[in-house]
Design an enzyme around this catalytic site. Structure first.
Site, PDB file in Angstrom:
ATOM      1  N   GLU A 322       3.043   9.912   0.226  1.00 16.51           N
ATOM      2  CA  GLU A 322       3.208   8.764  -0.679  1.00 16.51           C
ATOM      3  C   GLU A 322       2.289   8.854  -1.896  1.00 16.51           C
ATOM      4  O   GLU A 322       1.627   7.894  -2.273  1.00 16.51           O
ATOM      5  CB  GLU A 322       2.967   7.455   0.078  1.00 16.51           C
ATOM      6  CG  GLU A 322       3.926   7.263   1.240  1.00 16.51           C
ATOM      7  CD  GLU A 322       3.865   5.894   1.900  1.00 16.51           C
ATOM      8  OE1 GLU A 322       2.781   5.316   1.948  1.00 16.51           O
ATOM      9  OE2 GLU A 322       4.916   5.431   2.359  1.00 16.51           O
ATOM     10  N   ASP A 396       8.489   4.335  10.245  1.00 19.64           N
ATOM     11  CA  ASP A 396       7.331   3.591   9.753  1.00 19.64           C
ATOM     12  C   ASP A 396       7.225   2.204  10.372  1.00 19.64           C
ATOM     13  O   ASP A 396       7.557   1.227   9.710  1.00 19.64           O
ATOM     14  CB  ASP A 396       7.433   3.472   8.212  1.00 19.64           C
ATOM     15  CG  ASP A 396       6.125   3.029   7.589  1.00 19.64           C
ATOM     16  OD1 ASP A 396       5.142   2.923   8.309  1.00 19.64           O
ATOM     17  OD2 ASP A 396       6.118   2.793   6.361  1.00 19.64           O
ATOM     18  N   GLU A 424       3.549  -5.794   9.108  1.00 22.09           N
ATOM     19  CA  GLU A 424       4.177  -5.481   7.823  1.00 22.09           C
ATOM     20  C   GLU A 424       5.692  -5.636   7.874  1.00 22.09           C
ATOM     21  O   GLU A 424       6.307  -6.130   6.925  1.00 22.09           O
ATOM     22  CB  GLU A 424       3.808  -4.036   7.430  1.00 22.09           C
ATOM     23  CG  GLU A 424       4.519  -3.531   6.193  1.00 22.09           C
ATOM     24  CD  GLU A 424       4.156  -2.079   5.845  1.00 22.09           C
ATOM     25  OE1 GLU A 424       3.313  -1.479   6.545  1.00 22.09           O
ATOM     26  OE2 GLU A 424       4.727  -1.563   4.869  1.00 22.09           O
TER      27      GLU A 424
HETATM   28  C1  GCV Z   1      -1.284   2.502   3.559  1.00 21.60           C
HETATM   29  C2  GCV Z   1       3.831   2.341   4.718  1.00 21.60           C
HETATM   30  C3  GCV Z   1       3.200   1.147   4.082  1.00 21.60           C
HETATM   31  C4  GCV Z   1       2.083   1.556   3.134  1.00 21.60           C
HETATM   32  C5  GCV Z   1       1.080   2.379   3.919  1.00 21.60           C
HETATM   33  C6  GCV Z   1       1.791   3.588   4.511  1.00 21.60           C
HETATM   34  C7  GCV Z   1       0.883   4.445   5.360  1.00 21.60           C
HETATM   35  O1  GCV Z   1       4.529   3.093   3.778  1.00 21.60           O
HETATM   36  O2  GCV Z   1       4.170   0.393   3.402  1.00 21.60           O
HETATM   37  O3  GCV Z   1       1.485   0.399   2.609  1.00 21.60           O
HETATM   38  O4  GCV Z   1       0.007   2.794   3.117  1.00 21.60           O
HETATM   39  O5  GCV Z   1       2.840   3.141   5.332  1.00 21.60           O
HETATM   40  O6  GCV Z   1       0.922   4.279   6.566  1.00 21.60           O
HETATM   41  O7  GCV Z   1       0.156   5.248   4.824  1.00 21.60           O
END
Ligand code: GCV
Length: 731
Positions: A322, A396, A424
Site C-alpha cells: 500500500e 483484509d 474497521e
Molecule cells: C494500516 C487496510 C487498512 C489500512 C491498513 C492496512 C494494513 O488496508 O484499511 O488502514 O493500514 O490494512 O493492514 O496495513
C-alpha cells in the site's frame, strides 16, 4: 483505576455533600439500586464487592498477603492483589512479611521468597511466564501460594486468582497450573504521532506524545494493568504506516518513558520501522538493504534505541505494501530487507516482525493469492529473529474470510497471527460484534498440511512445525474515550484477544462468560442471555454485510457503510466490483481452477473441498465460486432468495439483540445500559441500511423479485449511492 483512586482522596464537606446528593439521585434512577452508574473506565477490573454469601465463603481464604518487595513486578503484583481483594472482599488486606495465621496469600518465586522455595512446588514446565495457584499449609496454617519461576508469572497468577473471585469460582483445594501457549502476545497500535489513530474509533491516541516524556498520564499504568491481566506482553506503539520521526532521539526518549511505565507489568515496547528512514532522518541517498552504509546506519540506530530502552522488543515492518517503502524498491527481496534489520537487532536480543500483508500495484492476479506467492518461495531464508505476521484471512479483516493459505505453508519461518480488534470492517464502535467467534473460527480451521488436526492454532502455538518463536498480534481498539474502546462491548474484543493469545485453544463462549461476569454481573439471569447475544453477534454482522462468502463491499476509503457499487479509482482491488463480480448471470469470485485458482494454495484436501461448489462450506460459497442467481443453495432456496433471506436474518438478529439487552436493565448500571441500548439502535438502523442498499444494488443484476414476506428496500438505489461521509472516523 484512576477514578477509584480519585474516589479515595480526601474531600471537603461541601463537595462530599454535593457528590452524595448526586449519587443518591443516580441510585434512584436505577430501580433496583444495586448497580451504580459507571463509565466503563475500569474495564473488567472493577473489583466490586461480592455478594454476602460469597463473602462468607471467600474471606477465610484471604486475610493477609505475604509478598517480597524486592522487585517492581512483585510490588505491582502485591498492590493489585490488595486493591482487587479489598474491593471484592470489602476488607483491609495487610501486606506483611510472614504468615501470621490462616488465610495467607503467599506470592513469589523460589528465588525471591523463602516460603515459596520451602514449598518445593513443581514449576519446571511453566517457563518464565507460567504460574501455579495452590492450596498449601504453611506453619500449620491453610494458605494459598501464587508462585512462578519469574516475577511476571507471579503477576499473571495474581490476575488469575482475582479472576477466580471475580467470577465466583471456588477457592477450596486450588491446584491450578497455567502457562502461555504463545510467546509474543502483542497489541499493534496504528497510532500516529499527531494522535490520530488509523482505523481507530475510540477517540484519539492514548499516547500523548507532545507531553511525553515529562508528563506520564496515569492512564498508561491502567493500560498496562489491563494488558497484564490478560497476558499481553508486547505493544507496538506506532502505526505500521510508519513515520521515521518516531526513530529520532526526541521520540525515542518519549518511547523510553512509556517503556519504563510498562516494564513492571511485563510489557515490552516495539516500534514500527519505516524502511526509508535512513534517507528521511539519516541523510543517506538510499535505503538499499545491501548497501553497507545503510546497514551501518540501522546498526547505529538500533544501538541508540537500546541505550534508551534496554529491553526494546524490536521492529514491526510494513514494507512494499500500500505504498510503503521496502526492499523491493531496490530489487531486493522481503528476506533481504528483514534480515538486514534482524542482523542489527540480533546482538541486542530484538525481533523483526515482518508483515505478510503485501499486494503489488502491478500484479494483475487475484489479490487473495499475492502474499502466498510472495513469501512461500522465501521459506527458510529469514534469520532466526525474524517472524512473519500474517492476517487471519487472505484479503483484509473482513467479517468472514477463510483462513490465510500461508498458515501451514511456511514450516521453516515462524508465522504470527494478526487479528484486528478495532472493527474497521465490522461497523466501527457502534455495532455490537463479539469477535472471539471470528478468531476462534480461524484458529480452529484445519489446514490439513500434516494430516487431520493441523489447525491454525497449532501453527501459531508452534507445535505443528516446531517453531522456536511464536506470536499473536491484535490491532488495538484503544483510544482516549473513557471506556477505552469506543463502546462497552468492544472491551470484550480486547479482552478476548488477550485470552486467546495466551491460549489459542480457549472457547469464545467461555471467554464471553468470564468477561461478562467481571464487567457487568455474575447473576446467571444476566450472564446466559448476554452471552447468547454476544455469540450471535458475529453471524449477524456477516449476514447483514457480507453473507455467503461475499467480501469487501464497504464504502470507499473510510470503509463506513455499504458500497457494493464502488468501482474505478486508483486500483481495481480497492473496489467492490472486483470482489463480487456480479453480472446478470450470477455473482461471486471464481477462485477455482477455472478462475484465479487461489484454492490451489491450500493443502490438497482443503483445495478439493473449497474448489467444489457442492462441498465448499456455504459460508464461503461466493468467496470461491461464481454461481448463477438460480443456483440451489442447501436450504432449497435459489441463490438470490437465499441472499435476501440472509441479509434479512442479519437485521432480525440485531432486533432480537436489542430486545435481549432491553430485558437486562436491572442487572446493569443505568449509564452503561443506556449507551449500549443507544448503540444497538444505531446498529439496527445501519444493519437495515446495509441490507437494503446491497439488495437494491444486487437486484439490478439478478432482476428477480423479492421473495414473498420479505420487505423491499426502503429507498431507491440512487438514494443509497448518494450518501457521503466526508468526516467518517478512522482515516
Ligand atoms: C494500516 C487496510 C487498512 C489500512 C491498513 C492496512 C494494513 O488496508 O484499511 O488502514 O493500514 O490494512 O493492514 O496495513
Amino acid at each position: 483505576m484512576a477514578n477509584r483512586s480519585a474516589a479515595r482522596r480526601p474531600m471537603h464537606g461541601a463537595v462530599v455533600r454535593t457528590v452524595c446528593a448526586a449519587l443518591a439521585l443516580l441510585a434512584t434512577l436505577n430501580i433496583h439500586g444495586t448497580a451504580r452508574a459507571e463509565d466503563g473506565y475500569e474495564l473488567w477490573l472493577r473489583y466490586r464487592p461480592v455478594e454476602p454469601a460469597w463473602l462468607a465463603r471467600y474471606r477465610p481464604h484471604a486475610t493477609h498477603i505475604v509478598v517480597p518487595d524486592d522487585s517492581a513486578t512483585l510490588a505491582v503484583a502485591g498492590d493489585e492483589l490488595v486493591r482487587g481483594l479489598e474491593g471484592l472482599l470489602d476488607r483491609r488486606l495487610p501486606k506483611v512479611a510472614a504468615v501470621s495465621g490462616p488465610g495467607a496469600l503467599v506470592l513469589g518465586t523460589p528465588a525471591s521468597s523463602p516460603l515459596i522455595a520451602r514449598l518445593g512446588l513443581d514449576l519446571d514446565a511453566l517457563g518464565s511466564e507460567g504460574y501455579v495457584l495452590r492450596s498449601v499449609r504453611i506453619d500449620d496454617h491453610p494458605a494459598i501460594a501464587i508462585a512462578a519461576n519469574e516475577d511476571s508469572g507471579v503477576l499473571y497468577g495474581v490476575f488469575h486468582f482475582l479472576r477466580l473471585v471475580q467470577t465466583r469460582a471456588p477457592l477450596e483445594a486450588l491446584a491450578i497450573a497455567d502457562a502461555p501457549a504463545v510467546q509474543h502476545r502483542m497489541l499493534n497500535h496504528w497510532d500516529n504521532l499527531d494522535r490520530t489513530v488509523e482505523r481507530g474509533y475510540a477517540g484519539a491516541s492514548i499516547w500523548d506524545w507532545h507531553k511525553l516524556p515529562d508528563y506520564l498520564d496515569p492512564r498508561y499504568v491502567d493500560y498496562a494493568r489491563a494488558n497484564a491481566s490478560i497476558g499481553i506482553n508486547g505493544t507496538v506503539l506506532t502505526n505500521v504506516n510508519a513515520n521515521a520521526v518516531s526513530l529520532t532521539p526526541m521520540y525515542l526518549k518519549k518511547a523510553a518513558a512509556l517503556a519504563n511505565v510498562f516494564r513492571p507489568y511485563g510489557i515490552r515496547v516495539f516500534l514500527t520501522a519505516r524502511f526509508s528512514a535512513p534517507m528521511e532522518i539519516g541523510g543517506l541517498a538510499t535505503a538499499d538493504p545491501l548497501d553497507p552504509r545503510v546497514r551501518r546506519w540501522w546498526q547505529a540506530k538500533v544501538a541508540e534505541i537500546y541505550a534508551h530502552i534496554p529491553d526494546f522488543g524490536g521492529f514491526l515492518v510494513k514494507a512494499n505494501s500500500e505504498g510503503q517503502p521496502g526492499p523491493q524498491d531496490y530489487g531486493r527481496s522481503h528476506a533481504e530487507g528483514a534480515n538486514m534489520l534482524a542482523e542489527a537487532l540480533a546482538a541486542h536480543g530484538g525481533l523483526v516482525i515482518w508483515r505478510a500483508f503485501v499486494y503489488s500495484h502491478e500484479e494483475p492476479d487475484d489479490r487473495a493469492k499475492q502474499a502466498y506467492s510472495e513469501f512461500v518461495p522465501l521459506d527458510g531464508e529469514f534469520l532466526p529473529n525474524v517472524m512473519l505476521q500474517v492476517k487471519n484471512g487472505p484479503i483484509d479483516f473482513q467479517p468472514r474470510e477463510p483462513f490465510h493459505p500461508l498458515f501451514g505453508a511456511m514450516p521453516r519461518t515462524p508465522l504470527m497471527m494478526e487479528f484486528q480488534i478495532t472493527k474497521e470492517y465490522l461497523g466501527f464502535a457502534t455495532h455490537l460484534v463479539y469477535l472471539a467467534p471470528l478468531y476462534e473460527e480461524t484458529l480452529r480451521a484445519d489446514t490439513r498440511v500434516a494430516g487431520k488436526g493441523s489447525t491454525v492454532a497449532r501453527v501459531i502455538d508452534g507445535s505443528l512445525h516446531g517453531y522456536a518463536r511464536t506470536g499473536m498480534a491484535g490491532v488495538a481498539n484503544i483510544g482516549t474515550d473513557r471506556n477505552w474502546s469506543g463502546s462497552h462491548f468492544d472491551q470484550a474484543n480486547w479482552y478476548a484477544f488477550g485470552r486467546l493469545a495466551w491460549n489459542p485453544h480457549l472457547s469464545s463462549a467461555e471467554i464471553a462468560s468470564e468477561w461478562l461476569r467481571m464487567t457487568f454481573s455474575n447473576d446467571a439471569r444476566f450472564v446466559a442471555p448476554a452471552r447468547d447475544m454476544m455469540m450471535r453477534s458475529r453471524e449477524a454482522v456477516v449476514d447483514y454485510m457480507t453473507p455467503l462468502g461475499l467480501h469487501h463491499l464497504m464504502g470507499r476509503s473510510h470503509h463506513y457503510g455499504p458500497g457494493p457499487w464502488v468501482d474505478g479509482g486508483p486500483r481495481a482491488d480497492w473496489t467492490s466490483v472486483y470482489y463480487h463480480r456480479a453480472t446478470e448471470q450470477g455473482i461471486g469470485f471464481d477462485r477455482t481452477a477455472s478462475g484465479s485458482n487461489a484454492v490451489a494454495q491450500y493443502a490438497p484436501e482443503i483445495a478439493a473441498q473449497f474448489g467444489d461448489r457442492k462441498q465448499v462450506p456455504e459460508k464461503f460459497l461466493l468467496w470461491f465460486h461464481h454461481v448463477s442467481w438460480d443456483y440451489r443453495t442447501r436450504s432449497g432456496r435459489t441463490l438470490w432468495d437465499e441472499l435476501v433471506h440472509r441479509y434479512t436474518r442479519g437485521v432480525e438478529t440485531v432486533k432480537n439483540m436489542r430486545l435481549t439487552w432491553q430485558g437486562l436493565g436491572e442487572f446493569v448500571d443505568a449509564e452503561r445500559h443506556a449507551q449500549v441500548s443507544a448503540f444497538l439502535a444505531i446498529q439496527e438502523k445501519e444493519a437495515r441500511w446495509w441490507r437494503d442498499a446491497c439488495l437494491a444494488y444486487f437486484q439490478t443484476f439478478s432482476r428477480r423479485p423479492f421473495p414473498p414476506d420479505y420487505e423491499p428496500p426502503r429507498h431507491s438505489l440512487e438514494h443509497y449511492r448518494s450518501l457521503e461521509f466526508p468526516y467518517a472516523p478512522g482515516i
